[in-house]
Design a protein around this motif. Structure first.
Motif, PDB file in Angstrom:
ATOM      1  N   GLN A  40       0.843  -1.387   0.072  1.00  0.00           N
ATOM      2  CA  GLN A  40       0.007  -0.012  -0.118  1.00  0.00           C
ATOM      3  C   GLN A  40       0.806   1.371  -0.086  1.00  0.00           C
ATOM      4  OE1 GLN A  40      -3.354  -0.171  -0.403  1.00  0.00           O
ATOM      5  NE2 GLN A  40      -2.904  -2.177  -0.786  1.00  0.00           N
ATOM      6  N   GLU A  41       1.892   1.156   0.925  1.00  0.00           N
ATOM      7  CA  GLU A  41       2.718   2.171   0.831  1.00  0.00           C
ATOM      8  C   GLU A  41       3.581   2.552  -0.536  1.00  0.00           C
ATOM      9  OE1 GLU A  41       5.748   2.770   3.579  1.00  0.00           O
ATOM     10  OE2 GLU A  41       4.409   2.581   5.454  1.00  0.00           O
ATOM     11  N   LEU A  42       3.904   1.490  -1.365  1.00  0.00           N
ATOM     12  CA  LEU A  42       4.512   1.679  -2.612  1.00  0.00           C
ATOM     13  C   LEU A  42       3.432   2.110  -3.383  1.00  0.00           C
ATOM     14  CD1 LEU A  42       6.672  -1.767  -2.597  1.00  0.00           C
ATOM     15  CD2 LEU A  42       7.584   0.528  -2.778  1.00  0.00           C
ATOM     16  N   LYS A  43       2.546   1.557  -3.420  1.00  0.00           N
ATOM     17  CA  LYS A  43       1.475   2.128  -4.497  1.00  0.00           C
ATOM     18  C   LYS A  43       1.077   3.624  -4.328  1.00  0.00           C
ATOM     19  CE  LYS A  43      -2.451  -0.437  -4.194  1.00  0.00           C
ATOM     20  NZ  LYS A  43      -3.434  -1.228  -4.436  1.00  0.00           N
ATOM     21  N   ALA A  44       1.174   3.861  -2.952  1.00  0.00           N
ATOM     22  CA  ALA A  44       0.827   5.590  -2.632  1.00  0.00           C
ATOM     23  C   ALA A  44       1.750   6.342  -3.167  1.00  0.00           C
ATOM     24  CB  ALA A  44       0.529   5.515  -1.139  1.00  0.00           C
ATOM     25  N   GLY A  45       3.011   5.630  -3.083  1.00  0.00           N
ATOM     26  CA  GLY A  45       4.221   6.650  -3.601  1.00  0.00           C
ATOM     27  C   GLY A  45       4.223   6.728  -5.073  1.00  0.00           C
ATOM     28  N   ASP A  46       3.820   5.660  -5.819  1.00  0.00           N
ATOM     29  CA  ASP A  46       3.628   5.888  -7.176  1.00  0.00           C
ATOM     30  C   ASP A  46       2.491   6.862  -7.510  1.00  0.00           C
ATOM     31  OD1 ASP A  46       5.550   3.810  -7.252  1.00  0.00           O
ATOM     32  OD2 ASP A  46       4.042   2.215  -7.819  1.00  0.00           O
ATOM     33  N   LYS A  47       1.375   6.605  -6.999  1.00  0.00           N
ATOM     34  CA  LYS A  47       0.306   7.647  -7.031  1.00  0.00           C
ATOM     35  C   LYS A  47       0.658   9.173  -6.875  1.00  0.00           C
ATOM     36  CE  LYS A  47      -4.706   7.977  -6.289  1.00  0.00           C
ATOM     37  NZ  LYS A  47      -5.878   7.402  -5.670  1.00  0.00           N
ATOM     38  N   SER A  48       1.402   9.261  -5.927  1.00  0.00           N
ATOM     39  CA  SER A  48       1.604  10.871  -5.444  1.00  0.00           C
ATOM     40  C   SER A  48       2.680  11.393  -6.798  1.00  0.00           C
ATOM     41  CB  SER A  48       2.337  10.780  -4.225  1.00  0.00           C
ATOM     42  OG  SER A  48       3.780   9.886  -3.994  1.00  0.00           O
ATOM     43  N   CYS A  49       3.499  10.353  -7.133  1.00  0.00           N
ATOM     44  CA  CYS A  49       4.514  10.808  -8.250  1.00  0.00           C
ATOM     45  C   CYS A  49       3.738  10.741  -9.945  1.00  0.00           C
ATOM     46  CB  CYS A  49       5.676   9.826  -8.486  1.00  0.00           C
ATOM     47  SG  CYS A  49       6.674   9.863  -7.086  1.00  0.00           S
ATOM     48  N   GLY A  50       2.608  10.262  -9.839  1.00  0.00           N
ATOM     49  CA  GLY A  50       1.700  10.149 -10.912  1.00  0.00           C
ATOM     50  C   GLY A  50       2.221   9.125 -11.979  1.00  0.00           C
ATOM     51  N   GLU A  51       2.753   7.916 -11.355  1.00  0.00           N
ATOM     52  CA  GLU A  51       3.215   6.738 -12.019  1.00  0.00           C
ATOM     53  C   GLU A  51       2.169   5.791 -11.991  1.00  0.00           C
ATOM     54  OE1 GLU A  51       6.211   5.844 -13.746  1.00  0.00           O
ATOM     55  OE2 GLU A  51       7.020   8.014 -13.354  1.00  0.00           O
ATOM     56  N   ASN A  52       1.759   5.351 -13.118  1.00  0.00           N
ATOM     57  CA  ASN A  52       0.685   4.376 -12.985  1.00  0.00           C
ATOM     58  C   ASN A  52       0.852   2.965 -13.628  1.00  0.00           C
ATOM     59  OD1 ASN A  52      -1.317   6.191 -11.915  1.00  0.00           O
ATOM     60  ND2 ASN A  52      -2.043   6.994 -13.605  1.00  0.00           N
TER      61      ASN A  52
END
Length: 114
Positions: free
Chosen positions: A54-66
């Protein structure tokens, strides 16, 4: 003879790296479609695996990486004797799987690769 490894564990709500003696741990590996796994993040328990994911996904989302996807693995370390040298060695048995949550419980389900 114990197997020690540096793992991420939760302490006071945050992940910290500790050296732990264990025979079972989990890893989450980010990857992009068409590429190999990148670095593995080792955690002690399946609940830590879910929270790290969940932390890794949240970090991706905050950077705009999908474009990132994740592989999950269960590692079981078993001591065996090396037939050639006669010395005990550790063998890492890796099982790929999926992580899911039902209510407030987190589960790891092994999957077979065809």
């Amino acid at each position: 003879m114990e197997h020690t490894i540096k793992l991420h564990t939760r302490e006071n709500g945050r992940f910290v790296v500790k050296t732990v003696a264990t025979d079972k741990y989990f890893t989450v590996c980010p990857y992009q479609v068409g590429d190999d796994d990148l670095e593995e993040v080792e955690v002690l328990s399946v609940s830590d695996l879910y929270l790290m994911w969940q932390e890794l996904k949240a970090g991706d989302k905050s950077c705009g990486e999908n474009c990132w996807k994740y592989h999950f693995y269960r590692h079981e370390i078993k001591p065996e004797h090396d037939e050639r040298t006669g010395k005990p060695i550790f063998i890492d048995y890796v099982t790929p799987g999926k992580v899911y949550r039902r209510g407030n419980k987190v589960f790891f389900k092994a999957v077979t690769e065809d």
